[in-house]
Scaffold this active site. Structure first.
Site, PDB file in Angstrom:
ATOM      1  N   LYS A  13      -2.598  -1.950   6.751  1.00  0.00           N
ATOM      2  CA  LYS A  13      -2.949  -1.450   5.590  1.00  0.00           C
ATOM      3  C   LYS A  13      -3.165  -2.236   4.321  1.00  0.00           C
ATOM      4  O   LYS A  13      -4.169  -2.210   3.492  1.00  0.00           O
ATOM      5  CB  LYS A  13      -2.087  -0.026   5.182  1.00  0.00           C
ATOM      6  CG  LYS A  13      -2.309   0.520   3.898  1.00  0.00           C
ATOM      7  CD  LYS A  13      -3.597   1.200   3.756  1.00  0.00           C
ATOM      8  CE  LYS A  13      -4.128   1.597   2.419  1.00  0.00           C
ATOM      9  NZ  LYS A  13      -4.940   2.634   2.229  1.00  0.00           N
ATOM     10  N   CYS A  46      -5.385   1.750  -5.259  1.00  0.00           N
ATOM     11  CA  CYS A  46      -5.023   1.125  -4.191  1.00  0.00           C
ATOM     12  C   CYS A  46      -5.180  -0.350  -3.970  1.00  0.00           C
ATOM     13  O   CYS A  46      -4.358  -1.212  -3.967  1.00  0.00           O
ATOM     14  CB  CYS A  46      -5.869   1.616  -2.897  1.00  0.00           C
ATOM     15  SG  CYS A  46      -5.815   3.264  -3.067  1.00  0.00           S
TER      16      CYS A  46
END
Ligand code: SAJ
Length: 417
Positions: free
Chosen positions: A212, A266
């Site tokens: 991720k 993010c």
């Protein structure tokens, strides 16, 4: 090992709530848990407390059928999905306190046989840390049955959905599932297969955590490359968008687009988790962060120069505040930082902000007296310097004759002739 009928989703934010809703519309019994009472009340009324296309339909259907309800306290459940924030601290290491709090809530409810999944974007080994917090409170349980203890299965399954397309991408994206044990990974796969039509790929927990972080770092590094090219092109007096368009005709080149900086929750955060875990080796990743973080200041300098060149009485139109095109999300937006810096550097100059997706200025700007939120036509009519920060469709479709005679700083290449 329990069959999974009831799932508790801890954290009803941008990821937890869509996940809770989609599990519930696929027939599972879901209890959403959040610390915010307003969120609990909204969800129990079937209302979404933020903007995300199609989530409302799923949520109201799930609530009215009795498959989804929200509560402040963590209940007993067959599976737990933890989707809480993992911000970074002042020293840019990850703040795991929300994960800790979730683990503290889950631990007393466990009987053995439960599946516990961490979905929050996390630094390497955070899943093991969560398991350790639970096992410290529950020495009667274990991850592998050692000493005849009951087993809990713990896995990491990072979310990878794009804000604005969450309900589609939840179903269609491939998923990575990393188990602390192979059995945990298999069980998590079964749970996600309830709604996920993409491929579900199994690995260990730390590889899943890194996957991720690496995806978002890949994007950050590539945007940094584009942003660096924009500075070099500016020095050379060439058009960076033309340069990138031409270079991308090469079959193995695919450069991303420069902009005013990287925003959102993010991409500007996750790479720091890799830097934190191995600062000596994470050189490109760190430099990319620094290049992207420096871009807003470069834009501010450009605007200050344009205003100085424009002379007395200049006013500035700032087009866009969101962190990217066609959304209302202002979180960590470089556009806000730029607007604020300009307004503070030029207290005598009127700043006419245009953001078609919001009704009022965010708190970082609302207290500044020379900043006003206007419609695009009036902002342009009143300004001699225009700075475009977000490539919203509304700006792309503007009649460019409205810009005639104005100094233009176009950070997204929207108004190129
Ligand atoms: N940006 C550029 N140039 C580009 C692309 C983006 O300057 O060529 C800027 C945007 O304007 C924005 C920032 O980067 O400020 C981030 O936007 P984004 O669209 O790249 O990503 P996010 O933050 O909306 O979502 C990302 C996605 N990750 C990847 O594409 C690898 C999404 O799939 C993740 O689920 C999400 O982060 C997340 O939650 O981690």
């Amino acid at each position: 090992m329990n069959e999974i009928k009831t799932v508790a989703v801890i954290g009803l934010g941008y990821i937890g709530l869509p996940t809770a809703a989609i599990l519930a519309t696929n027939g599972l019994n879901v209890i959403g848990v959040d610390v915010n009472e307003k969120t609990i009340e909204a969800v129990n009324r079937g209302e979404v407390p933020f903007v995300e296309p199609d989530l409302g339909v799923h949520l109201s259907g799930a609530v009215s059928q009795g498959h989804l309800k929200a509560a402040l306290d963590t209940p007993a459940a067959d599976a737990y999905i933890v989707a809480v924030p993992t911000p970074f601290k002042a020293d840019r290491s990850a703040d795991l306190s929300y994960i800790e709090a979730a683990a503290n809530g889950i631990a007393p409810q466990l009987q053995g046989g439960e599946l516990i999944i961490l979905e929050s974007t996390s630094p390497p080994r955070a899943t093991r840390y969560m398991a350790d917090v639970i096992l410290a409170l529950r020495p009667d349980l274990s991850l592998d049955g050692e000493g005849g203890k009951s087993i809990i299965d713990v896995a990491h399954c990072p979310e990878r959905v794009l804000p604005g397309r969450v309900m589609i991408e939840l179903v269609t994206n491939d998923r990575i599932v990393g188990g602390i044990t192979a059995r945990a990974a298999e069980r998590a796969k079964e749970l996600y297969a309830v709604f996920c039509q993409g491929e579900i790929l199994l690995t260990d927990d730390v590889t899943a955590e890194m996957a991720k972080l690496v995806e978002n770092s890949f994007r950050d590094v590539n945007i940094a490359f584009a942003n660096e090219l924009s500075l070099i092109s500016d020095k050379l007096g060439i058009d960076v968008w033309e340069l990138i368009r031409l270079a991308n005709h090469h079959p193995r080149v695919n450069i991303l687009q420069p902009g005013p900086g990287v925003g959102g929750h993010c991409i500007a955060v996750d790479p720091w988790f890799i830097v934190d875990v191995d600062p000596a080796n994470a050189k490109i990743i760190r430099t990319a962060r620094e290049v992207n973080d420096a871009k807003p200041e470069w834009v501010v300098e450009k605007v200050l120069k344009a205003v100085a060149d424009a002379g007395e009485g200049a006013a500035i139109a700032v087009l866009g505040l969101a962190f990217k095109a066609n959304i209302d999300d202002l979180r960590e937006s470089p556009a806000i930082e730029i607007a604020r810096s300009i307004a503070e550097a030029l207290p005598q100059v009127q700043i006419n902000v245009v953001e078609p997706h919001v009704q009022q200025l965010p708190k970082q700007l609302s207290a500044i007296s020379n900043v006003e939120l206007l419609q695009v036509d009036s902002a342009l009519a009143a300004s001699s310097v225009v700075v475009l920060l977000v490539d919203h469709d509304e700006f792309r479709s503007l009649n460019t004759s409205l810009l005639d005679g104005k100094a233009l700083i176009d950070t997204r290449g929207v108004f190129r002739s």
